[in-house]
Design a protein around this motif. Sequence first.
Motif, mmCIF file in Angstrom:
data_model
loop_
_atom_site.group_PDB
_atom_site.id
_atom_site.type_symbol
_atom_site.label_atom_id
_atom_site.label_comp_id
_atom_site.label_asym_id
_atom_site.label_seq_id
_atom_site.Cartn_x
_atom_site.Cartn_y
_atom_site.Cartn_z
ATOM 1 N N GLU A 46 0.808 -1.218 0.000
ATOM 2 C CA GLU A 46 0.000 0.000 0.000
ATOM 3 C C GLU A 46 0.841 1.268 0.000
ATOM 4 O O GLU A 46 0.362 2.334 -0.398
ATOM 5 C CB GLU A 46 -0.955 0.006 1.197
ATOM 6 N N ALA A 47 2.087 1.178 0.412
ATOM 7 C CA ALA A 47 2.952 2.374 0.418
ATOM 8 C C ALA A 47 3.057 2.979 -0.972
ATOM 9 O O ALA A 47 3.186 4.201 -1.118
ATOM 10 C CB ALA A 47 4.339 2.023 0.950
ATOM 11 N N PHE A 70 1.564 -0.430 6.221
ATOM 12 C CA PHE A 70 2.958 -0.509 5.801
ATOM 13 C C PHE A 70 3.554 -1.823 6.298
ATOM 14 O O PHE A 70 3.575 -2.083 7.509
ATOM 15 C CB PHE A 70 3.780 0.647 6.365
ATOM 16 N N ASP A 71 4.025 -2.641 5.386
ATOM 17 C CA ASP A 71 4.743 -3.862 5.738
ATOM 18 C C ASP A 71 6.218 -3.483 5.881
ATOM 19 O O ASP A 71 6.974 -3.462 4.904
ATOM 20 C CB ASP A 71 4.553 -4.918 4.642
ATOM 21 N N ASP A 259 9.979 8.092 -3.822
ATOM 22 C CA ASP A 259 9.695 9.025 -2.735
ATOM 23 C C ASP A 259 8.725 8.430 -1.720
ATOM 24 O O ASP A 259 8.902 8.589 -0.497
ATOM 25 C CB ASP A 259 9.149 10.342 -3.291
ATOM 26 N N LEU A 260 7.708 7.729 -2.206
ATOM 27 C CA LEU A 260 6.710 7.133 -1.312
ATOM 28 C C LEU A 260 7.345 6.038 -0.452
ATOM 29 O O LEU A 260 7.048 5.926 0.743
ATOM 30 C CB LEU A 260 5.552 6.554 -2.124
ATOM 31 N N THR A 306 2.651 11.563 2.715
ATOM 32 C CA THR A 306 2.568 11.699 4.179
ATOM 33 C C THR A 306 1.567 10.727 4.795
ATOM 34 O O THR A 306 1.098 10.945 5.917
ATOM 35 C CB THR A 306 2.198 13.139 4.561
ATOM 36 N N ALA A 307 1.235 9.654 4.080
ATOM 37 C CA ALA A 307 0.313 8.654 4.628
ATOM 38 C C ALA A 307 0.812 8.149 5.971
ATOM 39 O O ALA A 307 2.007 7.928 6.174
ATOM 40 C CB ALA A 307 0.170 7.490 3.653
ATOM 41 N N ASN A 308 -0.121 8.005 6.914
ATOM 42 C CA ASN A 308 0.155 7.522 8.282
ATOM 43 C C ASN A 308 0.861 8.547 9.165
ATOM 44 O O ASN A 308 1.150 8.257 10.328
ATOM 45 C CB ASN A 308 0.970 6.223 8.274
ATOM 46 N N TRP A 309 1.141 9.726 8.631
ATOM 47 C CA TRP A 309 1.724 10.800 9.434
ATOM 48 C C TRP A 309 0.659 11.860 9.710
ATOM 49 O O TRP A 309 -0.016 12.311 8.792
ATOM 50 C CB TRP A 309 2.886 11.470 8.702
#
Length: 332
Positions: A46-47, A70-71, A259-260, A306-309
């Motif tokens: 998913e990242a 995030f794995d 970048d992701l 910025t996912a999860n932040w």
Amino acid sequence: MPQSSSVYVIFVLALLSFLIVFLYSNGGEPNVHVNKDRRVNVPCGEACDVVDSHFREEPTAFHAYIEKHFDCKALMLRLKDERPADAWPPPREPPPEVKDEMTMQGLMPAILKNATYYASNNAKSVKTDIITEKNIQKMQSEASKRMLEGSYTKSVTNTVSRCLERYDSAIKGRNGFVIGTERPWVEALLLNVGAQHLTTVEYSDLVSSHPSITTRTPRRLAEDYLENPREMFDFGVSYSSIEHSGLGRYGDAINPSGDLETMAQAWCLTKPGGLFFLNVPFDHGKDYIAWNAHRVYGNARLKHLTANWKVLAWISSTNTFKSIWVLQKSST
């Protein structure tokens, strides 16, 4: 010549023509910048997924918040197995086989018109002996007088310094990491605020003789994590670095999601509740790639970066390319 032989010759010539066009379709250069066999057995997950409909968005005062799974083990295995590009210089436009992914199906177009965007000359050369006690102490002294230019201007350096001072409780006596360093001015600012120890992450094999600064290549950092999986750092900083990941400018392989992945890996390395100070070029509402110098972030990609932040603050600057996002990893 028999008819069957003629057909065979025509077929072979056609096949050779196709292969030549394919291999040299990238501005006359062989299309060997994308390492197709790298990390094929370790998915990014998913990242690297930027399809908005796959995630639930929460509106914020800044940009939408997205939560992803995030794995971390998989992401660190990908980092450990990362290899430099197979060719130099980098391609003059996104390779056709990854162009759609690179540009988010056109949501983040690649701008090719300005030739000055393309960077390859001396891009791989970084001095390796820059982190010395004498050098760092000199920068610390200049920074304390608001006279340090860093890698940009005194104004930019002072904006970063004031931001770190504002959140000094997350830095004092703690261990942090810095992603990307050509000149260790960020490290000097962090030590002035009271950081206990810093790990500088850079593709070049930097050498540090400063007792409070350790250096790691991304691969070595991933190996450290995989040997003992854990959130290693209390905080992290990246200033004008992550937007370059995967564009080939610094000898790295072309990676549409470079970048992701880097931001997701930073999340894995940061302890719950820890802060991450991020600078990437920001343009209100506009996403694009100034090929191959850097990405510029707007609403489309920033929420995935910025996912999860959780965004605590946006420290603005007269030049939004130099603004700072203060992010926090959830404590739960």
